[in-house]
Design an enzyme around this catalytic site. Structure first.
Site, mmCIF file in Angstrom:
data_model
loop_
_atom_site.group_PDB
_atom_site.id
_atom_site.type_symbol
_atom_site.label_atom_id
_atom_site.label_comp_id
_atom_site.label_asym_id
_atom_site.label_seq_id
_atom_site.Cartn_x
_atom_site.Cartn_y
_atom_site.Cartn_z
ATOM 1 N N ASN A 190 0.994 -1.209 0.085
ATOM 2 C CA ASN A 190 -0.011 0.132 0.011
ATOM 3 C C ASN A 190 0.849 1.216 0.018
ATOM 4 O OD1 ASN A 190 0.665 -0.846 2.674
ATOM 5 N ND2 ASN A 190 -1.146 0.091 3.472
ATOM 6 N N ASN A 219 -1.230 8.578 0.636
ATOM 7 C CA ASN A 219 -0.630 10.050 0.239
ATOM 8 C C ASN A 219 -1.509 10.969 1.581
ATOM 9 O OD1 ASN A 219 -1.568 12.641 -1.445
ATOM 10 N ND2 ASN A 219 -0.200 11.329 -2.600
ATOM 11 N N ALA A 220 -0.986 12.113 1.537
ATOM 12 C CA ALA A 220 -1.425 13.212 2.436
ATOM 13 C C ALA A 220 -2.872 13.472 2.233
ATOM 14 C CB ALA A 220 -0.636 14.536 2.363
ATOM 15 N N SER A 221 -3.416 13.369 0.878
ATOM 16 C CA SER A 221 -4.697 13.580 0.555
ATOM 17 C C SER A 221 -5.206 12.119 0.601
ATOM 18 C CB SER A 221 -4.667 13.936 -0.914
ATOM 19 O OG SER A 221 -6.033 14.159 -1.138
ATOM 20 N N TYR A 222 -5.632 11.565 1.883
ATOM 21 C CA TYR A 222 -5.814 10.265 2.142
ATOM 22 C C TYR A 222 -6.597 9.228 1.008
ATOM 23 C CZ TYR A 222 -4.869 11.486 7.020
ATOM 24 O OH TYR A 222 -4.285 12.136 7.928
ATOM 25 N N GLU A 261 -3.143 -4.536 -2.797
ATOM 26 C CA GLU A 261 -3.739 -5.684 -4.056
ATOM 27 C C GLU A 261 -3.800 -4.869 -5.171
ATOM 28 O OE1 GLU A 261 -4.662 -4.598 -0.932
ATOM 29 O OE2 GLU A 261 -6.199 -6.054 -0.208
ATOM 30 N N CYS A 312 -10.430 -4.287 1.062
ATOM 31 C CA CYS A 312 -11.525 -3.305 0.797
ATOM 32 C C CYS A 312 -12.344 -3.603 -0.571
ATOM 33 C CB CYS A 312 -10.810 -1.817 0.737
ATOM 34 S SG CYS A 312 -10.118 -1.483 -0.834
#
Ligand SMILES: O=c1ccn([C@H]2C[C@H](O)[C@@H](CO)O2)c(=O)[nH]1
Ligand SMILES: [Zn+2]
Length: 136
Positions: free
Chosen positions: A47, A50-53, A60, A91
């Site tokens: 995974n 990013n700071a922008s979640y 995957e 997810c």
């Protein structure tokens, strides 16, 4: 000759190694995934956050997109691992991407770093999935 069991062990090993590459400064929850093509090539991913979640990419999807970007679209097995108490659970977005590129009966092994395992398939992970055939 390589047995299915040996392939699974190799996928578990490579998915586990991917935990080291995970970029997870926000969740601090590394995940690793490993995918083998019909012609026996393994693609692994982690995974990448990013700071922008919302832009974060799961392990995957990283593994699947690596393979697809190398021209591979036929897969035999996917393994996912993480530091969960039980086997990790992909997810919804990843389940949908699995449906796009993997056969419904393709085996998916969900595991964790304790060695707990849950063997399932793409279609069990997303029953009733929306597919290209639905667009008539
Ligand atoms: O199966 C899973 C579950 C979660 N994550 C990632 C997304 C995010 O980076 C972090 C926490 O949700 O774990 C994966 O990569 N795969
Ligand atoms: Zn996901």
């Amino acid at each position: 000759m390589t047995t299915n069991k040996q392939v699974t062990q190799q996928l578990i090993k490579e998915a586990t190694e991917m935990l080291e590459n995970a970029y997870v400064p926000y969740s601090k929850f590394p995940v690793g995934a490993s995918l083998i093509t019909d012609d026996g090539i393994i693609y692994s991913g982690c995974n990448i956050e990013n700071a922008s979640y919302g832009l974060s990419n799961c392990a995957e999807r990283t593994a699947i997109f690596k393979a697809v970007s190398e021209g591979k679209k036929s897969f035999k097995q996917l393994v996912v691992t993480g530091r969960t108490t039980g086997p990790i659970s992909p997810c919804g977005a990843c389940r949908q991407v699995m449906v796009e590129f993997c056969e419904p009966d393709m085996p998916v092994l969900l595991t964790n770093t304790n060695g707990d395992k849950y063997e399932t398939t793409v279609k069990e992970l997303l029953p009733g999935a929306f597919q290209s055939e639905d667009m008539v």
